[in-house]
Design an enzyme around this catalytic site. Structure first.
Site, PDB file in Angstrom:
ATOM      1  N   ASN A 150      41.392  44.031  37.117  1.00  0.00           N
ATOM      2  CA  ASN A 150      42.182  44.007  35.780  1.00  0.00           C
ATOM      3  C   ASN A 150      41.298  43.130  34.890  1.00  0.00           C
ATOM      4  O   ASN A 150      40.853  42.104  34.980  1.00  0.00           O
ATOM      5  CB  ASN A 150      43.553  43.477  36.294  1.00  0.00           C
ATOM      6  N   GLU A 248      40.168  30.814  39.587  1.00  0.00           N
ATOM      7  CA  GLU A 248      41.247  31.323  38.778  1.00  0.00           C
ATOM      8  C   GLU A 248      42.048  32.295  39.712  1.00  0.00           C
ATOM      9  O   GLU A 248      41.556  33.229  39.739  1.00  0.00           O
ATOM     10  CB  GLU A 248      40.900  32.051  37.519  1.00  0.00           C
ATOM     11  N   CYS A 282      47.701  38.254  36.390  1.00  0.00           N
ATOM     12  CA  CYS A 282      47.797  36.952  37.062  1.00  0.00           C
ATOM     13  C   CYS A 282      49.086  36.167  36.811  1.00  0.00           C
ATOM     14  O   CYS A 282      49.550  35.578  37.594  1.00  0.00           O
ATOM     15  CB  CYS A 282      46.702  36.007  37.067  1.00  0.00           C
ATOM     16  N   GLU A 457      39.853  27.927  31.996  1.00  0.00           N
ATOM     17  CA  GLU A 457      39.103  28.794  31.207  1.00  0.00           C
ATOM     18  C   GLU A 457      39.684  28.988  29.732  1.00  0.00           C
ATOM     19  O   GLU A 457      41.040  28.471  29.921  1.00  0.00           O
ATOM     20  CB  GLU A 457      39.025  30.326  31.982  1.00  0.00           C
TER      21      GLU A 457
HETATM   22  P1  NAD Z   1      39.907  40.050  44.885  1.00  0.00           P
HETATM   23  O1  NAD Z   1      40.130  38.670  45.177  1.00  0.00           O
HETATM   24  O2  NAD Z   1      39.903  40.980  45.814  1.00  0.00           O
HETATM   25  O3  NAD Z   1      38.444  40.345  44.306  1.00  0.00           O
HETATM   26  C1  NAD Z   1      38.032  39.800  43.180  1.00  0.00           C
HETATM   27  C2  NAD Z   1      36.594  39.808  43.202  1.00  0.00           C
HETATM   28  O4  NAD Z   1      35.849  39.269  44.281  1.00  0.00           O
HETATM   29  C3  NAD Z   1      35.970  41.157  43.284  1.00  0.00           C
HETATM   30  O5  NAD Z   1      34.725  41.345  42.516  1.00  0.00           O
HETATM   31  C4  NAD Z   1      35.475  41.383  44.745  1.00  0.00           C
HETATM   32  O6  NAD Z   1      34.424  42.216  44.964  1.00  0.00           O
HETATM   33  C5  NAD Z   1      35.184  39.846  44.817  1.00  0.00           C
HETATM   34  N1  NAD Z   1      34.699  39.626  46.400  1.00  0.00           N
HETATM   35  C6  NAD Z   1      35.531  40.095  47.588  1.00  0.00           C
HETATM   36  N2  NAD Z   1      34.874  39.703  48.240  1.00  0.00           N
HETATM   37  C7  NAD Z   1      34.110  38.708  48.124  1.00  0.00           C
HETATM   38  C8  NAD Z   1      33.242  37.732  48.932  1.00  0.00           C
HETATM   39  N3  NAD Z   1      33.278  37.663  50.294  1.00  0.00           N
HETATM   40  N4  NAD Z   1      32.177  36.823  48.247  1.00  0.00           N
HETATM   41  C9  NAD Z   1      32.201  37.323  46.888  1.00  0.00           C
HETATM   42  N5  NAD Z   1      33.156  37.943  46.253  1.00  0.00           N
HETATM   43  C10 NAD Z   1      33.781  38.696  46.837  1.00  0.00           C
HETATM   44  O7  NAD Z   1      40.927  40.196  43.719  1.00  0.00           O
HETATM   45  P2  NAD Z   1      41.627  41.732  43.163  1.00  0.00           P
HETATM   46  O8  NAD Z   1      42.639  42.190  44.246  1.00  0.00           O
HETATM   47  O9  NAD Z   1      40.686  42.516  42.553  1.00  0.00           O
HETATM   48  O10 NAD Z   1      42.729  41.114  42.032  1.00  0.00           O
HETATM   49  C11 NAD Z   1      43.619  40.594  41.962  1.00  0.00           C
HETATM   50  C12 NAD Z   1      43.790  38.918  42.186  1.00  0.00           C
HETATM   51  O11 NAD Z   1      43.269  38.444  41.213  1.00  0.00           O
HETATM   52  C13 NAD Z   1      45.240  38.623  42.242  1.00  0.00           C
HETATM   53  O12 NAD Z   1      45.614  37.629  43.025  1.00  0.00           O
HETATM   54  C14 NAD Z   1      45.263  37.992  40.573  1.00  0.00           C
HETATM   55  O13 NAD Z   1      46.430  37.118  40.530  1.00  0.00           O
HETATM   56  C15 NAD Z   1      44.018  37.578  40.537  1.00  0.00           C
HETATM   57  N6  NAD Z   1      43.860  37.197  38.787  1.00  0.00           N
HETATM   58  C16 NAD Z   1      43.721  35.964  38.670  1.00  0.00           C
HETATM   59  C17 NAD Z   1      43.527  35.847  37.266  1.00  0.00           C
HETATM   60  C18 NAD Z   1      43.367  34.232  36.643  1.00  0.00           C
HETATM   61  O14 NAD Z   1      42.922  34.040  35.739  1.00  0.00           O
HETATM   62  N7  NAD Z   1      44.092  33.471  37.221  1.00  0.00           N
HETATM   63  C19 NAD Z   1      43.300  36.961  36.438  1.00  0.00           C
HETATM   64  C20 NAD Z   1      43.577  38.324  36.782  1.00  0.00           C
HETATM   65  C21 NAD Z   1      43.588  38.253  38.311  1.00  0.00           C
END
Ligand code: NAD
Length: 488
Positions: A150, A248, A282, A457
């Protein structure tokens, strides 16, 4: 099908394989994406490391790095419409949101451009007469920046901007879901004149791409946005290279409405908090905590507003609510809501199928006032589901608000100024919005407490996360050093 490539060492390149990206509004594949695996990751990290150590990057002044970011900001504005269309097609986010967000992303780059030549060190009033001691602020090194699907342009801007301002080089990993906007953005990095290797943009899957990136010995810092389970992997991975990390993560943010609140304004803000971006945010205000005596009146208002939400194609400017990004996301949300209803939650509105192709799930409200342990109350859904709880007094509102492992954001609606301050002081979270919600700015630090992560951030603090300090001691005496066996 549109084709999107990786950007490594200043070149657009194919990956180890290809995969396709779906348009969530139609459920049809629309783009072919190059996939990075270990070899491409290694090439990107080595390029970033070479660029970091290069004479030309070292010689580039902070002001010149700022100008690079300014050029990038101008290009983002110039290409905002195209980037917004790509993001809408790839994520299903509505075009009015992607257009507004991308225009604002340029402002983040401008903010960090201005900061580049202001990240000064310091001179110390040291307690030794024959010493001059000063602190140099230096870039932390090679940064692996990892973002979820997102808002990839926004979430990468709050990493690329401060990292370049600080003098770091990066490998940015776009999420495997909806990576097209960030891969398209690489063209602007190229056009802005970033030296090869300074900002590489790749995408791929967690195990094949994320793991080699976060364990790589040449990576010095990992800036991660995503879910808590992935964050745990990353912390374990960073045991390999001892890279510093900033995380984050998600949230289960409370939206607290006291009886004296302006209910019209609070209802609009609650809609913004949970139904904008179809709840895929998020900071979604996914737990409504409402004073018992106004619960019925407030829910009535919300129902009226939900009925008025325009659901439709994300590409149409009048649409207010589009699809979820993936079919898995839709299935998970449907299942959690069904289980929450079995657990005793009461359906107020929503949860019915929407007769459109694509991954649509409607704005949904669950009354959980008798089932505060329902799954929808405790689990981050990353979707348009609002769970309602009630409180009798201020103490109970605070207890409920803090009754989560997360601690990203909170909204408080009240006209009572002293109460607003009291409650703010007692909330365990990184952002509090008083009589508003979902406001962001490049000037304002953003980040969480508890399972919502650590590091900030946005704002000046964020840029400092990409620096480290070097303490320099100069002895000013011409006398020979005397006793070598005591610490000076
Ligand atoms: P996710 O954790 O599944 O994926 C995030 C990223 O991590 C992707 O690029 C993915 O390919 C990568 N990834 C996955 N496994 C990995 C590994 N073993 N090593 C390194 N990288 C790896 O998250 P999602 O489902 O795509 O996104 C939703 C989550 O993100 C929600 O929990 C949401 O709240 C959070 N989010 C937080 C913020 C914030 O600023 N706090 C902003 C947006 C989204």
């Amino acid at each position: 099908m549109d084709v999107f490539k990786l950007y490594i060492d200043g070149q657009f390149t194919d990956g180890a394989a290809q995969f396709s990206s779906q348009n969530p509004a139609t459920a049809e594949p629309w783009a072919t994406i190059a996939e990075a695996r270990r070899d491409e990751v290694n090439r990107a990290v080595e390029a970033a490391s070479r660029a970091f150590g290069s004479e030309s990057w070292r010689a580039m002044t902070a002001g010149a790095r700022g100008k690079l970011l300014l050029r990038l900001a101008d290009l983002i504005e110039k290409h905002a419409d195209r980037l917004a269309r790509i993001e809408t097609q790839d994520t299903g986010k509505i075009i009015r949101e992607t257009k507004a967000q991308i225009a604002y992303v340029a402002e983040y780059y401008r903010f960090y451009a201005g900061l580049a030549d202001k990240m000064d060190g310091a001179t110390l009033s040291i307690d030794k007469a024959d010493m001059e001691t000063w602190i140099k602020r230096e870039p932390v090194g090679v940064v692996a920046a990892i973002v979820p699907w997102n808002s990839q342009l926004f979430l990468s801007a709050v990493k690329i901007g401060p990292a370049i301002a600080a003098g770091c080089t990066l490998i940015v990993k776009a999420a495997e879901t909806a990576p097209a906007p960030l891969l398209a953005f690489a063209e602007l990095i190229h056009e802005a004149g970033f030296p090869p290797g300074v900002c590489n943009i790749i995408t791929g899957f967690g195990e094949e791409c994320g793991t080699p990136l976060t364990t790589h010995p040449l990576v010095d810092h990992i800036a991660f946005t995503g879910g808590p389970d992935t964050a745990r992997h990353i912390i374990r991975n960073s045991a390999e290279n001892l890279a510093s990390t900033s995380l984050e993560l998600g949230g289960k943010s409370p939206f607290i409405v006291f009886a004296d609140a302006d209910l019209e304004s609070a209802a609009n803000a609650q809609v913004a908090a949970i139904f904008s971006a179809s709840g895929q945010s998020c900071v979604a205000g996914s737990r409504l905590l409402v004073a018992e005596e106004i619960k019925d009146a407030f829910i009535e208002k919300l129902i009226g507003k939900v009925r008025g939400i325009v659901i439709g194609s994300p590409e149409q400017p009048e649409t207010q609510f589009g699809p979820l990004c993936t079919i898995q996301q839709k299935r998970t949300i449907e299942a959690v809501v069904s289980r929450s209803l079995e657990q005793g939650a009461r359906l107020v509105i929503g949860h019915q199928p929407i007769d459109r192709p694509g991954f649509y799930y409607p704005p949904t409200i669950l009354d959980c006032s008798n089932t505060p342990q329902a799954e929808s109350v405790t689990r981050e859904l990353f979707g348009p589901v609002l769970s309602v709880l009630t409180f009798k007094d201020e103490a109970e509102a605070i207890r409920l608000a803090n009754g989560t492992d997360y601690g990203l954001a909170a909204g408080i609606f009240t006209q009572n100024l002293t109460r607003a301050h009291r409650v703010t002081r007692k909330l365990r979270c990184g952002v509090v919005w008083l009589n508003t919600y979902r406001a962001v700015s490049p000037m304002a630090p953003f980040g969480g407490y508890g399972k919502s992560g650590f590091g900030r951030e946005g704002g000046i603090d964020a840029a400092l996360e990409y620096t480290t300090t070097k303490t320099v001691w100069l002895r000013t005496s011409d006398e020979p050093i005397d006793d070598p066996f005591i610490m000076r």
